[in-house]
Enzyme design. Sequence first.
Site, mmCIF file in Angstrom:
data_model
loop_
_atom_site.group_PDB
_atom_site.id
_atom_site.type_symbol
_atom_site.label_atom_id
_atom_site.label_comp_id
_atom_site.label_asym_id
_atom_site.label_seq_id
_atom_site.Cartn_x
_atom_site.Cartn_y
_atom_site.Cartn_z
ATOM 1 N N THR A 134 1.995 5.984 2.158
ATOM 2 C CA THR A 134 1.173 7.189 2.133
ATOM 3 C C THR A 134 -0.337 6.921 2.157
ATOM 4 O O THR A 134 -1.048 7.438 3.021
ATOM 5 C CB THR A 134 1.541 8.017 0.886
ATOM 6 O OG1 THR A 134 2.902 8.439 1.041
ATOM 7 C CG2 THR A 134 0.650 9.234 0.740
HETATM 8 P P1 AMP Z 1 4.730 7.428 -1.340
HETATM 9 O O1 AMP Z 1 5.046 6.578 -2.533
HETATM 10 O O2 AMP Z 1 4.089 6.593 -0.254
HETATM 11 O O3 AMP Z 1 5.884 8.211 -0.902
HETATM 12 O O4 AMP Z 1 3.602 8.456 -1.830
HETATM 13 C C1 AMP Z 1 3.791 9.843 -1.871
HETATM 14 C C2 AMP Z 1 3.173 10.392 -3.115
HETATM 15 O O5 AMP Z 1 1.783 10.136 -3.129
HETATM 16 C C3 AMP Z 1 3.224 11.878 -3.258
HETATM 17 O O6 AMP Z 1 4.454 12.314 -3.764
HETATM 18 C C4 AMP Z 1 2.105 12.180 -4.218
HETATM 19 O O7 AMP Z 1 2.560 12.253 -5.539
HETATM 20 C C5 AMP Z 1 1.199 10.983 -4.092
HETATM 21 N N1 AMP Z 1 -0.135 11.393 -3.636
HETATM 22 C C6 AMP Z 1 -0.439 11.960 -2.456
HETATM 23 N N2 AMP Z 1 -1.756 12.221 -2.353
HETATM 24 C C7 AMP Z 1 -2.309 11.802 -3.513
HETATM 25 C C8 AMP Z 1 -3.630 11.782 -4.014
HETATM 26 N N3 AMP Z 1 -4.643 12.268 -3.281
HETATM 27 N N4 AMP Z 1 -3.839 11.258 -5.240
HETATM 28 C C9 AMP Z 1 -2.800 10.748 -5.954
HETATM 29 N N5 AMP Z 1 -1.529 10.742 -5.523
HETATM 30 C C10 AMP Z 1 -1.271 11.256 -4.324
HETATM 31 ZN ZN ZN Z 2 7.042 8.840 0.303
HETATM 32 ZN ZN ZN Z 3 3.721 9.590 2.510
#
Ligand code: AMP
Ligand code: ZN
Ligand code: ZN
Length: 410
Positions: free
Chosen positions: A79
């Site tokens: 992400t």
């Molecule tokens: P991933 O582990 O790559 O799936 O990350 C997805 C998660 O990133 C989402 O479920 C959010 O909780 C988190 N996330 C997204 N944008 C932000 C942000 N700007 N600040 C902190 N956490 C975030």
């Molecule tokens: Zn994810």
């Molecule tokens: Zn993502």
Amino acid sequence: MSLIRNIFAALAMLLVLAACAQLPAKSELERQSDAALVVLVSIDGFRADYLDLGVTPNLSRLAKTGAHGAIRPSFPTKTFPNHYSLVTGLRPDRHGIIDNNMIDPEIPDVAFALSNRAAVRDARWWNDGTPIWVSAERAGIRSATLFWPGSEATIHGVRPSQWLSFRQSMSATARVEQVLAWLDGPAATRPRLITLYFDEVDTVGHFFGPDSLQVAEAAARTDMAIGQLTEGLKARGLKANLIVTADHGMAAVAPDRVIYLEDLASADLGRSLALGAFMTYYPAPGREVQAEAALLAPHPHMTCWRKGEIPARYHFGTHRRVSPIFCLPQTGWEITTRARRPPKGGNHGFDPYSPEMAAIFIGHGPAFARGRATPLTDNVDVYPLLARLLGVEPEANDGGETLINSALRR
Ligand code: AMP
Ligand code: ZN
Ligand code: ZN
């Protein structure tokens, strides 16, 4: 005397007219883009083919009446790295957000993680890149971020004019309402660049997997928020160039598709920082040779590389934050330990060239072609497109003009 004055006046007028003729006339596209808002929407984990589920009428309409295709995420397909690539046009290896979890020898005693609020707001992690909102603000274009990785840090001394701290519990509807409220503000404070982020499709995709009914329901709910946004813009008579995209897709994982770290390397050889759809590994001092022998050996469902030997197509392995060893399993397999919960549902972080990792791309608005298919291209190409739509000078970047050439009206 007055005749001479009149002749001089006529000559001066002719000079002015000649000068005007020299100015390049603005194209219709440029004039429309000048006025149009730019709204960049990310639906986290919205795989390119989710549109075919048939549950997203608003997105389908935008795709049909705009430009539509898929983009390939940057490596690794997580992400934070990919959101920052979208707004900087840089590969993670260059912008420095090389994973959601990372360490940096120049920022000692801190582990960057999404949940580490202080780190997420610390510009030192972000300063290798210059996000589009920084360039916009510098050019006098106000920006507003309804969440985006990096938007809470003061990068190169600049933050969006309007922004909010990330709050996962804020509903999709409330996010759209906030964006519309910003647009209802006085002209002097109204943003011309907006980012909008939705996370439910990713969260549900992790939990239930990409082929689940729950993902279709989450996609449908997010689609309603998109409809709320387009209706809100229409009701205000606002023209917007809208980009709807995602950071990566989603692949199904299963408890029997696992590679256990304990079976590869004993605990004394080193430690992993990230596990799952890839592993970042740090050999213990003095145990480098043994750790490499254990991990770099051929494996039927995984490949590990030394940092400097990751294949060029991944554009990864030179940043100081990249781990000494990086292991990538076959898409759908996870690298884990027996102490962790067995994988279920879905995950991403896998090979960006896997079709499951491809993300949706839609461009819609006065600058975009109607009913145009765009070719599969790298997500770093979104940044030059954003710069073009805003009329700001792009920073040096890794992107190309594929989307500019394929998605915009000719
Ligand atoms: P991933 O582990 O790559 O799936 O990350 C997805 C998660 O990133 C989402 O479920 C959010 O909780 C988190 N996330 C997204 N944008 C932000 C942000 N700007 N600040 C902190 N956490 C975030
Ligand atoms: Zn994810
Ligand atoms: Zn993502």
